[in-house]
Scaffold this motif. Structure first.
Motif, PDB file in Angstrom:
ATOM      1  N   PHE A 154       0.823  -1.212   0.000  1.00  0.00           N
ATOM      2  CA  PHE A 154       0.000   0.000   0.000  1.00  0.00           C
ATOM      3  C   PHE A 154       0.857   1.262   0.000  1.00  0.00           C
ATOM      4  N   LYS A 155       2.087   1.148   0.483  1.00  0.00           N
ATOM      5  CA  LYS A 155       2.959   2.332   0.551  1.00  0.00           C
ATOM      6  C   LYS A 155       3.185   2.954  -0.829  1.00  0.00           C
ATOM      7  N   HIS A 156       2.975   2.196  -1.885  1.00  0.00           N
ATOM      8  CA  HIS A 156       3.180   2.708  -3.242  1.00  0.00           C
ATOM      9  C   HIS A 156       2.011   3.567  -3.726  1.00  0.00           C
ATOM     10  N   ILE A 157       0.863   3.432  -3.079  1.00  0.00           N
ATOM     11  CA  ILE A 157      -0.287   4.254  -3.472  1.00  0.00           C
ATOM     12  C   ILE A 157      -0.665   5.277  -2.407  1.00  0.00           C
ATOM     13  N   ARG A 158      -0.115   5.117  -1.237  1.00  0.00           N
ATOM     14  CA  ARG A 158      -0.475   6.017  -0.136  1.00  0.00           C
ATOM     15  C   ARG A 158      -0.138   7.487  -0.410  1.00  0.00           C
ATOM     16  N   PRO A 159       0.995   7.829  -1.055  1.00  0.00           N
ATOM     17  CA  PRO A 159       1.258   9.249  -1.322  1.00  0.00           C
ATOM     18  C   PRO A 159       0.137   9.915  -2.128  1.00  0.00           C
ATOM     19  N   ALA A 160      -0.401   9.249  -3.119  1.00  0.00           N
ATOM     20  CA  ALA A 160      -1.492   9.812  -3.919  1.00  0.00           C
ATOM     21  C   ALA A 160      -2.737  10.011  -3.061  1.00  0.00           C
ATOM     22  N   ILE A 161      -3.013   9.061  -2.186  1.00  0.00           N
ATOM     23  CA  ILE A 161      -4.170   9.182  -1.299  1.00  0.00           C
ATOM     24  C   ILE A 161      -3.950  10.313  -0.302  1.00  0.00           C
ATOM     25  N   ASN A 162      -2.765  10.387   0.287  1.00  0.00           N
ATOM     26  CA  ASN A 162      -2.484  11.446   1.261  1.00  0.00           C
ATOM     27  C   ASN A 162      -2.654  12.837   0.656  1.00  0.00           C
ATOM     28  N   ARG A 163      -2.266  13.008  -0.594  1.00  0.00           N
ATOM     29  CA  ARG A 163      -2.361  14.319  -1.251  1.00  0.00           C
ATOM     30  C   ARG A 163      -3.812  14.732  -1.503  1.00  0.00           C
ATOM     31  N   ALA A 164      -4.738  13.792  -1.473  1.00  0.00           N
ATOM     32  CA  ALA A 164      -6.144  14.105  -1.717  1.00  0.00           C
ATOM     33  C   ALA A 164      -6.821  14.739  -0.490  1.00  0.00           C
ATOM     34  N   PHE A 165      -6.189  14.644   0.656  1.00  0.00           N
ATOM     35  CA  PHE A 165      -6.765  15.184   1.893  1.00  0.00           C
ATOM     36  C   PHE A 165      -6.314  16.613   2.111  1.00  0.00           C
ATOM     37  N   PRO A 166      -7.114  17.424   2.806  1.00  0.00           N
ATOM     38  CA  PRO A 166      -8.351  17.105   3.528  1.00  0.00           C
ATOM     39  C   PRO A 166      -9.528  16.898   2.565  1.00  0.00           C
ATOM     40  N   LEU A 167     -10.477  16.091   3.031  1.00  0.00           N
ATOM     41  CA  LEU A 167     -11.689  15.768   2.280  1.00  0.00           C
ATOM     42  C   LEU A 167     -12.907  15.944   3.174  1.00  0.00           C
ATOM     43  N   THR A 168     -14.047  16.032   2.558  1.00  0.00           N
ATOM     44  CA  THR A 168     -15.300  16.065   3.304  1.00  0.00           C
ATOM     45  C   THR A 168     -15.926  14.684   3.242  1.00  0.00           C
ATOM     46  N   ASP A 169     -16.289  14.143   4.404  1.00  0.00           N
ATOM     47  CA  ASP A 169     -16.974  12.854   4.468  1.00  0.00           C
ATOM     48  C   ASP A 169     -18.327  13.029   3.782  1.00  0.00           C
ATOM     49  N   PRO A 170     -18.600  12.259   2.713  1.00  0.00           N
ATOM     50  CA  PRO A 170     -19.846  12.463   1.968  1.00  0.00           C
ATOM     51  C   PRO A 170     -21.099  12.072   2.751  1.00  0.00           C
ATOM     52  N   ARG A 171     -20.950  11.307   3.810  1.00  0.00           N
ATOM     53  CA  ARG A 171     -22.105  10.907   4.620  1.00  0.00           C
ATOM     54  C   ARG A 171     -22.391  11.910   5.735  1.00  0.00           C
ATOM     55  N   SER A 172     -21.354  12.270   6.481  1.00  0.00           N
ATOM     56  CA  SER A 172     -21.549  13.107   7.671  1.00  0.00           C
ATOM     57  C   SER A 172     -21.317  14.592   7.413  1.00  0.00           C
ATOM     58  N   GLY A 173     -20.597  14.930   6.341  1.00  0.00           N
ATOM     59  CA  GLY A 173     -20.251  16.315   6.086  1.00  0.00           C
ATOM     60  C   GLY A 173     -19.053  16.787   6.894  1.00  0.00           C
ATOM     61  N   GLU A 174     -18.510  15.891   7.724  1.00  0.00           N
ATOM     62  CA  GLU A 174     -17.345  16.205   8.552  1.00  0.00           C
ATOM     63  C   GLU A 174     -16.101  16.327   7.674  1.00  0.00           C
ATOM     64  N   GLU A 175     -15.216  17.265   8.041  1.00  0.00           N
ATOM     65  CA  GLU A 175     -13.966  17.397   7.297  1.00  0.00           C
ATOM     66  C   GLU A 175     -12.952  16.397   7.838  1.00  0.00           C
ATOM     67  N   LEU A 176     -12.392  15.609   6.949  1.00  0.00           N
ATOM     68  CA  LEU A 176     -11.363  14.633   7.296  1.00  0.00           C
ATOM     69  C   LEU A 176     -10.023  15.276   6.966  1.00  0.00           C
ATOM     70  N   GLN A 177      -9.242  15.568   7.979  1.00  0.00           N
ATOM     71  CA  GLN A 177      -7.997  16.307   7.800  1.00  0.00           C
ATOM     72  C   GLN A 177      -6.918  15.498   7.094  1.00  0.00           C
ATOM     73  N   SER A 178      -6.859  14.191   7.409  1.00  0.00           N
ATOM     74  CA  SER A 178      -5.820  13.341   6.827  1.00  0.00           C
ATOM     75  C   SER A 178      -6.317  11.906   6.742  1.00  0.00           C
ATOM     76  N   PHE A 179      -5.617  11.120   5.955  1.00  0.00           N
ATOM     77  CA  PHE A 179      -5.931   9.694   5.815  1.00  0.00           C
ATOM     78  C   PHE A 179      -5.770   9.014   7.169  1.00  0.00           C
ATOM     79  N   ASP A 180      -6.744   8.214   7.559  1.00  0.00           N
ATOM     80  CA  ASP A 180      -6.718   7.523   8.854  1.00  0.00           C
ATOM     81  C   ASP A 180      -6.457   6.034   8.618  1.00  0.00           C
ATOM     82  N   PRO A 181      -5.259   5.534   8.976  1.00  0.00           N
ATOM     83  CA  PRO A 181      -4.934   4.124   8.727  1.00  0.00           C
ATOM     84  C   PRO A 181      -5.661   3.161   9.656  1.00  0.00           C
ATOM     85  N   CYS A 182      -6.409   3.686  10.615  1.00  0.00           N
ATOM     86  CA  CYS A 182      -7.104   2.837  11.595  1.00  0.00           C
ATOM     87  C   CYS A 182      -8.612   2.809  11.380  1.00  0.00           C
TER      88      CYS A 182
END
Length: 134
Positions: free
Chosen positions: A52-80
């Motif tokens: 996954f480390k080979h695709i994680r940089p692309a995912i990390n750059r997409a943040f922050p994002l808005t959760d489409p269900r809750s409307g909450e802002e997701l500041q960074s990718f959460d590995p947990c």
């Protein structure tokens, strides 16, 4: 009575050679109207953390994002936890993943397999949710 075999989540491998059931990430179709869609194990994809480390940089750059269900802002990718990412964001990440320069042909095969899976899912899904098991 014959036993049915359990369905398993498919695994996409690049370099990982360790034991099964290790740390990694499950990608699954994201449907904003979940009552309309059943997500089966075979519709998901598991990638071990080592790969996954080979695709994680692309995912990390997409943040922050808005959760489409809750409307909450997701500041960074959460590995947990779960990271719902809508289709429009994946389109940009796909472009980035397809343009990654690689020295090893096996890594290109891995990335191409992943981008093909993502494109196929996005034909009918609203996005893809990435859930870590750390």
């Amino acid at each position: 009575m014959a036993r049915r075999s359990k369905s398993k989540i498919p695994v996409l491998l690049y370099q990982y050679e360790g034991p099964e059931r290790n740390i990694g990430f499950t990608l699954s179709p994201l449907y904003l109207n979940e009552e309309m869609h059943e997500i089966r194990h075979e519709d998901m994809l598991f990638i071990y953390d080592e790969d996954f480390k080979h695709i994680r940089p692309a995912i990390n750059r997409a943040f922050p994002l808005t959760d489409p269900r809750s409307g909450e802002e997701l500041q960074s990718f959460d590995p947990c936890w779960d990271n719902p990412i809508v289709k429009e964001v994946w389109v940009g990440m796909l472009t980035e993943l397809e343009q990654v320069e690689v020295a090893e042909p096996e890594l290109r095969v891995f990335l191409d397999s992943l981008t093909t899976w993502i494109r196929n899912v996005l034909v009918s899904a609203d996005g893809i949710e990435v859930t870590g098991n750390l």
